[in-house]
Design a protein around this motif. Sequence first.
Motif, PDB file in Angstrom:
ATOM      1  N   TRP A  93      25.799  -8.096  22.792  1.00 14.87           N
ATOM      2  CA  TRP A  93      24.237  -7.869  22.328  1.00 14.87           C
ATOM      3  C   TRP A  93      24.138  -8.960  21.299  1.00 14.87           C
ATOM      4  CZ3 TRP A  93      22.864  -2.056  21.813  1.00 14.87           C
ATOM      5  CH2 TRP A  93      23.349  -1.420  22.902  1.00 14.87           C
ATOM      6  N   LEU A 139       7.166  -3.450  22.196  1.00 13.03           N
ATOM      7  CA  LEU A 139       7.932  -4.095  21.178  1.00 13.03           C
ATOM      8  C   LEU A 139       7.043  -5.229  20.297  1.00 13.03           C
ATOM      9  CD1 LEU A 139      10.835  -4.375  20.204  1.00 13.03           C
ATOM     10  CD2 LEU A 139      11.118  -6.162  22.196  1.00 13.03           C
ATOM     11  N   LEU A 173      19.059  -5.345  14.759  1.00  7.70           N
ATOM     12  CA  LEU A 173      18.507  -5.443  16.164  1.00  7.70           C
ATOM     13  C   LEU A 173      17.707  -4.335  16.212  1.00  7.70           C
ATOM     14  CD1 LEU A 173      21.191  -6.605  18.575  1.00  7.70           C
ATOM     15  CD2 LEU A 173      19.683  -7.882  16.947  1.00  7.70           C
ATOM     16  N   CYS A 174      16.425  -4.393  16.721  1.00  8.68           N
ATOM     17  CA  CYS A 174      15.695  -3.073  17.065  1.00  8.68           C
ATOM     18  C   CYS A 174      15.523  -3.285  18.634  1.00  8.68           C
ATOM     19  CB  CYS A 174      14.296  -3.367  16.532  1.00  8.68           C
ATOM     20  SG  CYS A 174      14.328  -3.540  14.749  1.00  8.68           S
ATOM     21  N   ILE A 175      15.956  -2.395  19.261  1.00 11.98           N
ATOM     22  CA  ILE A 175      15.907  -2.503  20.783  1.00 11.98           C
ATOM     23  C   ILE A 175      15.111  -1.222  21.547  1.00 11.98           C
ATOM     24  CG2 ILE A 175      17.415  -2.314  22.935  1.00 11.98           C
ATOM     25  CD1 ILE A 175      19.689  -3.234  21.090  1.00 11.98           C
ATOM     26  N   MET A 176      14.478  -1.520  22.542  1.00 12.66           N
ATOM     27  CA  MET A 176      13.619  -0.575  23.056  1.00 12.66           C
ATOM     28  C   MET A 176      13.606  -0.541  24.577  1.00 12.66           C
ATOM     29  SD  MET A 176      10.104  -0.866  20.862  1.00 12.66           S
ATOM     30  CE  MET A 176       9.116   0.398  21.506  1.00 12.66           C
ATOM     31  N   GLY A 182      15.179  -6.490  23.237  1.00 12.04           N
ATOM     32  CA  GLY A 182      14.886  -6.182  21.672  1.00 12.04           C
ATOM     33  C   GLY A 182      14.666  -7.494  20.845  1.00 12.04           C
ATOM     34  N   ASN A 185      15.457  -9.399  16.808  1.00 16.59           N
ATOM     35  CA  ASN A 185      16.613  -9.338  15.622  1.00 16.59           C
ATOM     36  C   ASN A 185      15.541  -9.643  14.263  1.00 16.59           C
ATOM     37  OD1 ASN A 185      18.513  -9.548  13.775  1.00 16.59           O
ATOM     38  ND2 ASN A 185      18.892 -11.758  14.314  1.00 16.59           N
ATOM     39  N   SER A 229      25.825   0.979  15.204  1.00 15.91           N
ATOM     40  CA  SER A 229      24.533   0.981  15.959  1.00 15.91           C
ATOM     41  C   SER A 229      24.186   2.712  16.122  1.00 15.91           C
ATOM     42  CB  SER A 229      24.827   0.517  17.388  1.00 15.91           C
ATOM     43  OG  SER A 229      25.156   1.497  18.201  1.00 15.91           O
ATOM     44  N   ILE A 267      13.533   3.777  19.069  1.00 20.77           N
ATOM     45  CA  ILE A 267      14.107   2.523  18.835  1.00 20.77           C
ATOM     46  C   ILE A 267      15.545   2.769  18.772  1.00 20.77           C
ATOM     47  CG2 ILE A 267      14.296   0.301  17.447  1.00 20.77           C
ATOM     48  CD1 ILE A 267      11.652   1.302  16.463  1.00 20.77           C
TER      49      ILE A 267
END
Length: 585
Positions: free
Chosen positions: A377, A403, A389-392, A320, A322, A363, A351
């Motif tokens: 995290w 990403l 936060l963007c998480i893939m 991810g 930030n 979240s 995402i």
Amino acid sequence: MYRTHTCGELRLVDTGKTVTLAGWIQRTRDLGGMTFVDLRDRYGITQLAFNPGGEAQQALVAQARTLGREFVVQAVGVVKERESKNDNLPTGAVEIVVQELNILNDAKTPPFTIEDETDGGDELRMKYRYLDLRRPNIRKNFELRHRMAIEVRNYLSAQHFLEVETPVLIKSTPEGARDFVVPSRMHQGEFYALPQSPQTFKQLLMVAGMDRYFQIVKCFRDEDLRADRQPEFTQIDCEMAFVEQEDILNTFEGLAKHLFRTVLGKAFNEPFPRMGFDQAMKGYGCDKPDLRFDMRFHELNDLAQGKGFKVFDEAELVVGINAEGCAGWSRKQTDGLIDFVKRPQIGATGIVFVKWTEEGLKSTVDKFFAPEQIMEWAKRFGMKEGDLLCIMAGKADKTRKQLNELRLHLGDLLDLRDPWAFKPLWVVDFPLLEQDEETGRWHAMHHPFTAPKPEDAQKLFDQQDLGSVRANAYDLVINGTEIGGGSIRIHDRAMQEAMFRALGFTDEEARYKFGFLLDAFEYGAPPHGGAAFGFDRWVSLFGGRSDIREFIAFPKNNAGRDMMIDAPSRIDAVQLKELGLEVKG
Ligand code: ASP
């Protein structure tokens, strides 16, 4: 003499002088009795004034009123201080009171306005590129290009580089694109290829003892086009003998600093940062990270897997970024990010977001993870209140690429990519080879003349563990754009043959295509290496634009067509016959 001065030259101190100017009509203004005309040339705009007075003057005013846009005229008159000055023009304090006007040529009304802000669309501007080039802002691009070319020559020449021209009708030089080919009339059925770069020639110049070579040279690659790619483009091509990677990086870092200083007035006193290829891929998901902003990747496999959330559990990589200060983004804005990564060009599935607001961490996967777990995290990212936060997750290579796209998109949305903030970087330690997933074939990551690092050379000879062979290959990246790259070369026949074998050439093919180089390596080839820089790209970077076409006098459109001369085009039957060619269909 057509003119005594240019249209950018006259100032208050010239008042009283009789002058002759020549140029194009920018516009005509009829203010009751007075007529004013803006006369333009490459150097600027000067106002011509026509005062009604005696009979002769009346005739002049009448003549001035017939002038259309882009007529070519010559005007003789006296320089006078203007009553209402124009502070936006360097010549804005004066005007020419015209005594004689000669129309040198008339002009049809141009299909778009010849001004910085034009109403002409891209295709129209390219069709009439000679009119487009009259626009002052486009002209400035060529002044910049010229200045940069001069400074490149000044720097390299001072470093003892010799500018040597190499041929254009050659044999394929593989740089990873398709060749443009030229049929031979004298040798029917045989073809020249246009150089994708002068790579083999510059190496032969090192064998020839030239020691340091450069050339500002056209290269030709038949590949799909983008805003920063043209089928023919210009490189600053360089090669040096008796050097190690360090010598090359220092020499060309010197070139970059020289250009920054002399062209943009920017001093870079610190060495450019360096980043390994692996580090770039892990930290930014690409081999040309834009370092104008941080937003580095952090991996979460150890913290996020095994907690029952299938998407993460089944992924090879959970990673991810930030987005600082974005916790307040609306649902619509975060959905916009999801839509962005789901576009077919990117192809992600979604995402996972974590927001840290006044109410704490929240979240989109709260039902799978306890708050303390999410806090772990957050710590990894150095997240603070107000961040998002963007998480893939997914296959490692693909997810990193996706990403990376999201990171750059966020950089744009958050205005973090200022074109005038320059962040140069060397990316080093590239792998020598990469494998095509479908065919299993190995390709040279840079080109087939790049040497393995000495400690990995045996693997190349043994054709063992090819994926782990590293090269002394490097790219210069500025603001996420690959400005250039190069490598230390192979200078030994056996090693070059091993490389060709790794790439799947039979010995015969290698000899047919590159026998001249293999032979040369047997006549005392010195250790050597070099680099080439995309000149159009570099100029456009310094011009603050990403479309290189604006910096190429006569560019092609995205379908590889020259809209002005209408090329490519058919050739006639006689020519075909001479070439021994037949066009089917
Ligand atoms: N010939 C290479 C290229 O065009 C550059 C180099 O290795 O010097 O990218």
